[in-house]
Design an enzyme around this catalytic site. Structure first.
Site, PDB file in Angstrom:
ATOM      1  N   SER A  98     -10.787   5.524  -5.148  1.00  0.00           N
ATOM      2  CA  SER A  98      -9.632   4.765  -4.674  1.00  0.00           C
ATOM      3  C   SER A  98      -8.364   5.590  -4.840  1.00  0.00           C
ATOM      4  O   SER A  98      -8.228   6.355  -5.792  1.00  0.00           O
ATOM      5  CB  SER A  98      -9.504   3.471  -5.491  1.00  0.00           C
ATOM      6  OG  SER A  98      -8.332   2.775  -5.132  1.00  0.00           O
ATOM      7  N   CYS A  99      -7.436   5.402  -3.887  1.00  0.00           N
ATOM      8  CA  CYS A  99      -6.110   6.014  -4.014  1.00  0.00           C
ATOM      9  C   CYS A  99      -5.071   4.946  -3.684  1.00  0.00           C
ATOM     10  O   CYS A  99      -5.348   3.751  -3.788  1.00  0.00           O
ATOM     11  CB  CYS A  99      -5.984   7.242  -3.114  1.00  0.00           C
ATOM     12  SG  CYS A  99      -5.985   6.885  -1.348  1.00  0.00           S
ATOM     13  N   GLN A 100      -3.909   5.348  -3.263  1.00  0.00           N
ATOM     14  CA  GLN A 100      -2.850   4.377  -2.970  1.00  0.00           C
ATOM     15  C   GLN A 100      -3.150   3.584  -1.696  1.00  0.00           C
ATOM     16  O   GLN A 100      -3.014   2.377  -1.672  1.00  0.00           O
ATOM     17  CB  GLN A 100      -1.499   5.110  -2.851  1.00  0.00           C
ATOM     18  CG  GLN A 100      -0.300   4.204  -2.796  1.00  0.00           C
ATOM     19  CD  GLN A 100       0.082   3.608  -4.134  1.00  0.00           C
ATOM     20  OE1 GLN A 100      -0.630   3.723  -5.126  1.00  0.00           O
ATOM     21  NE2 GLN A 100       1.216   2.951  -4.170  1.00  0.00           N
ATOM     22  N   GLY A 102      -5.953   4.660   0.690  1.00  0.00           N
ATOM     23  CA  GLY A 102      -7.280   4.924   1.230  1.00  0.00           C
ATOM     24  C   GLY A 102      -7.417   6.264   1.932  1.00  0.00           C
ATOM     25  O   GLY A 102      -8.528   6.654   2.293  1.00  0.00           O
ATOM     26  N   PHE A 127      -5.294   0.967  -3.440  1.00  0.00           N
ATOM     27  CA  PHE A 127      -4.569   0.084  -4.353  1.00  0.00           C
ATOM     28  C   PHE A 127      -3.664  -0.893  -3.602  1.00  0.00           C
ATOM     29  O   PHE A 127      -3.548  -2.064  -3.977  1.00  0.00           O
ATOM     30  CB  PHE A 127      -3.738   0.908  -5.352  1.00  0.00           C
ATOM     31  CG  PHE A 127      -2.862   0.072  -6.226  1.00  0.00           C
ATOM     32  CD1 PHE A 127      -3.401  -0.636  -7.285  1.00  0.00           C
ATOM     33  CD2 PHE A 127      -1.501  -0.034  -5.984  1.00  0.00           C
ATOM     34  CE1 PHE A 127      -2.599  -1.431  -8.092  1.00  0.00           C
ATOM     35  CE2 PHE A 127      -0.690  -0.822  -6.778  1.00  0.00           C
ATOM     36  CZ  PHE A 127      -1.236  -1.526  -7.840  1.00  0.00           C
TER      37      PHE A 127
END
Length: 142
Positions: A98-100, A102, A127
């Site tokens: 996961s990142c901010q 996608g 996120f």
């Protein structure tokens, strides 16, 4: 070992490119459909049913300091490829990245696949999608 080093170097260059460009990075478009994805509702539903996925948060320290998905493990995108074995011992293990939003996690998932991790899943929307869905967000201790 050489393959891992080359992928890690490519990842470092991509981080710089992602940070310096506005809008979607061309690799995001190229890699879409090549990596399994899961939306935040499915992740939460699986968690509610007792599924215990390893979720790697590959955002920047500044992004993570603003809040994070509970029970995630933090490793910066730039170092992920050098220390993946610390988190995923078996290349057949299923895990989520996961990142901010996608984008970075999609690129990370594809590069991890290229390193032999076949069961890596990108968290679609990252996120921000988690937060927008109203799910619990944890904050670092002050």
């Amino acid at each position: 070992m050489l393959k891992k080093s080359v992928i890690a170097l490519m990842a470092a260059v991509m981080v710089m490119a992602l940070v310096s460009t506005a809008g979607a990075h061309p690799l995001v478009e190229e890699y879409e459909g090549q990596v399994d994805e899961m939306d935040v509702m499915d992740l939460q539903m699986d968690r509610d049913m007792g599924e215990d996925y390893l979720v790697l948060d590959v955002r920047t320290p500044e992004e993570r300091s603003e809040g994070y998905i509970p029970d995630t493990v933090y490793t910066n995108f730039g170092t992920l490829f050098f220390n993946i074995e610390e988190y995923v011992e078996d290349q057949d293990e299923m895990f989520v990245v996961s990142c901010q939003s996608g984008a970075r996690s999609l690129i990370a998932a594809k590069l991890l696949q290229d390193m032999g991790y076949e069961n890596v899943i990108n968290l679609e929307g990252g996120f921000l999608a988690w937060e927008d869905a109203g799910y619990e967000v944890e904050h670092p201790e002050e």
